[in-house]
Design a protein around this motif. Structure first.
Motif, mmCIF file in Angstrom:
data_model
loop_
_atom_site.group_PDB
_atom_site.id
_atom_site.type_symbol
_atom_site.label_atom_id
_atom_site.label_comp_id
_atom_site.label_asym_id
_atom_site.label_seq_id
_atom_site.Cartn_x
_atom_site.Cartn_y
_atom_site.Cartn_z
ATOM 1 N N ARG A 20 0.820 -1.209 0.000
ATOM 2 C CA ARG A 20 0.000 0.000 0.000
ATOM 3 C C ARG A 20 0.860 1.267 0.000
ATOM 4 O O ARG A 20 1.955 1.281 0.562
ATOM 5 C CB ARG A 20 -0.917 0.019 1.223
ATOM 6 C CG ARG A 20 -1.835 -1.210 1.331
ATOM 7 C CD ARG A 20 -2.899 -1.199 0.251
ATOM 8 N NE ARG A 20 -3.762 -2.361 0.351
ATOM 9 C CZ ARG A 20 -4.883 -2.412 1.064
ATOM 10 N NH1 ARG A 20 -5.270 -1.357 1.768
ATOM 11 N NH2 ARG A 20 -5.632 -3.499 1.087
ATOM 12 N N GLU A 21 0.340 2.319 -0.614
ATOM 13 C CA GLU A 21 1.038 3.608 -0.615
ATOM 14 C C GLU A 21 0.643 4.457 0.580
ATOM 15 O O GLU A 21 1.401 5.330 1.014
ATOM 16 C CB GLU A 21 0.731 4.363 -1.905
ATOM 17 C CG GLU A 21 1.291 3.693 -3.167
ATOM 18 C CD GLU A 21 1.011 4.493 -4.416
ATOM 19 O OE1 GLU A 21 0.340 5.552 -4.308
ATOM 20 O OE2 GLU A 21 1.445 4.076 -5.503
ATOM 21 N N ASN A 23 -1.117 4.630 4.575
ATOM 22 C CA ASN A 23 -1.518 3.922 5.783
ATOM 23 C C ASN A 23 -2.897 4.422 6.218
ATOM 24 O O ASN A 23 -3.043 5.567 6.641
ATOM 25 C CB ASN A 23 -0.493 4.136 6.906
ATOM 26 C CG ASN A 23 -0.706 3.186 8.072
ATOM 27 O OD1 ASN A 23 -1.794 2.648 8.261
ATOM 28 N ND2 ASN A 23 0.336 2.983 8.856
ATOM 29 N N ASP A 229 -1.005 -5.413 3.445
ATOM 30 C CA ASP A 229 -1.900 -4.395 4.001
ATOM 31 C C ASP A 229 -1.139 -3.611 5.068
ATOM 32 O O ASP A 229 -0.035 -3.984 5.461
ATOM 33 C CB ASP A 229 -3.139 -5.066 4.604
ATOM 34 C CG ASP A 229 -4.326 -4.115 4.739
ATOM 35 O OD1 ASP A 229 -4.153 -2.900 4.515
ATOM 36 O OD2 ASP A 229 -5.426 -4.591 5.084
ATOM 37 N N ASN A 230 -1.736 -2.523 5.515
ATOM 38 C CA ASN A 230 -1.159 -1.785 6.634
ATOM 39 C C ASN A 230 -1.166 -2.671 7.882
ATOM 40 O O ASN A 230 -2.074 -3.476 8.061
ATOM 41 C CB ASN A 230 -1.965 -0.517 6.911
ATOM 42 C CG ASN A 230 -2.218 0.327 5.675
ATOM 43 O OD1 ASN A 230 -3.294 0.896 5.533
ATOM 44 N ND2 ASN A 230 -1.254 0.418 4.773
#
Length: 257
Positions: A20-21, A23, A229-230
């Motif tokens: 992911r870019e 959070n 994922d975060n």
């Protein structure tokens, strides 16, 4: 970051992960309230939803002391914010929150962010929450096995979240019990639990003693497993402190010498 000034000690950290870019997780940690909110909705909307949840729950709980009511209000505030702006429509967030009263703890949650109880003396990890997800429903109904659930293509589909417009009223589940000495409660987003099995989480908690070391090791393990994922983790110590026995005191003295 780690807090060591209050009676109940805790540590926390969050990481964007490997894919992911942005959070979209939000955390809140204080003297008597700890929570993880995992936002969803694309672009910055998930981040906004989780921030609204964290801020609303913290503010309402500090005022009323009613955690369930605070989560209900967060749901209403996210729905209102979704209606205010077109690009925020459909945003939502999961949440798992912990509060304590003397030697009792109280966990409340919506969605698939989790709480675990770690008992160091027994090396036992117990999941305190049950995911609000399609997979849990399928397993409980006997339609699929636990093994099949781990690889099911819809294993990430949740059945409710804060901000959901598909259901008339969210159902907030709760779990409460009494703290024992040498216990910790772990709150996490599914960026951790989707990448690591309960056995892997327990192994890491057993391997390390320092709270921050445990959290950092969990996050690094989740990233090594894919980090799709975060990843957010909060670790809270039991307020029950067990005094060492005479035998344990002698052992500590001998080690010092």
């Amino acid at each position: 970051m780690e807090n060591t000034e209050i009676k109940i000690k805790y540590a926390y950290a969050t990481d964007v992960g490997c894919v992911r870019e942005l959070n979209e997780d939000s955390l809140f940690c204080s003297n008597n309230l700890w929570l993880v909110a995992d936002g969803m909705g694309g672009h910055a909307c998930g981040e906004i939803a989780s921030q609204i949840a964290a801020e609303t729950i913290a503010r309402e709980f500090m005022g009323s002391g009613d955690l369930v009511r605070a989560i209900e209000l967060a749901h209403s505030n996210i729905l209102a914010a979704s209606n205010d702006k077109v690009n925020q429509q459909g945003m939502g967030t999961t949440v798992v929150a912990l509060t304590c009263k003397q030697n009792e703890y109280f966990v409340a949650w919506v969605g698939d962010s989790r709480a675990y109880l770690w008992d160091h003396c027994r090396s036992r990890l117990t999941q305190l929450t049950e995911d609000h997800s399609l997979i849990v429903r399928l397993v409980k109904s006997g339609l699929i096995s636990v093994e099949e659930a781990q690889k099911h293509p819809q294993r990430h589909m949740i059945t409710q979240c804060l901000g959901s417009v598909e259901i008339e009223q969210i159902k907030i589940d709760v779990n409460q019990d009494v703290w024992q000495a040498n216990q910790q409660i772990l709150l996490c987003s599914d960026g951790l639990s989707d990448e690591l099995s309960d056995q892997e989480i327990a192994r890491i908690l057993k391997t390390h003693t320092d709270k921050l070391d445990k959290i950092n090791a969990l996050i690094e393990a989740a990233k090594s497993a894919g980090g799709r994922d975060n990843i957010s983790v909060v670790l809270i110590d039991s307020p029950i402190v067990k005094k060492p026995s005479l035998f344990e005191k002698i052992k500590m003295l001998l080690k010092i010498q």
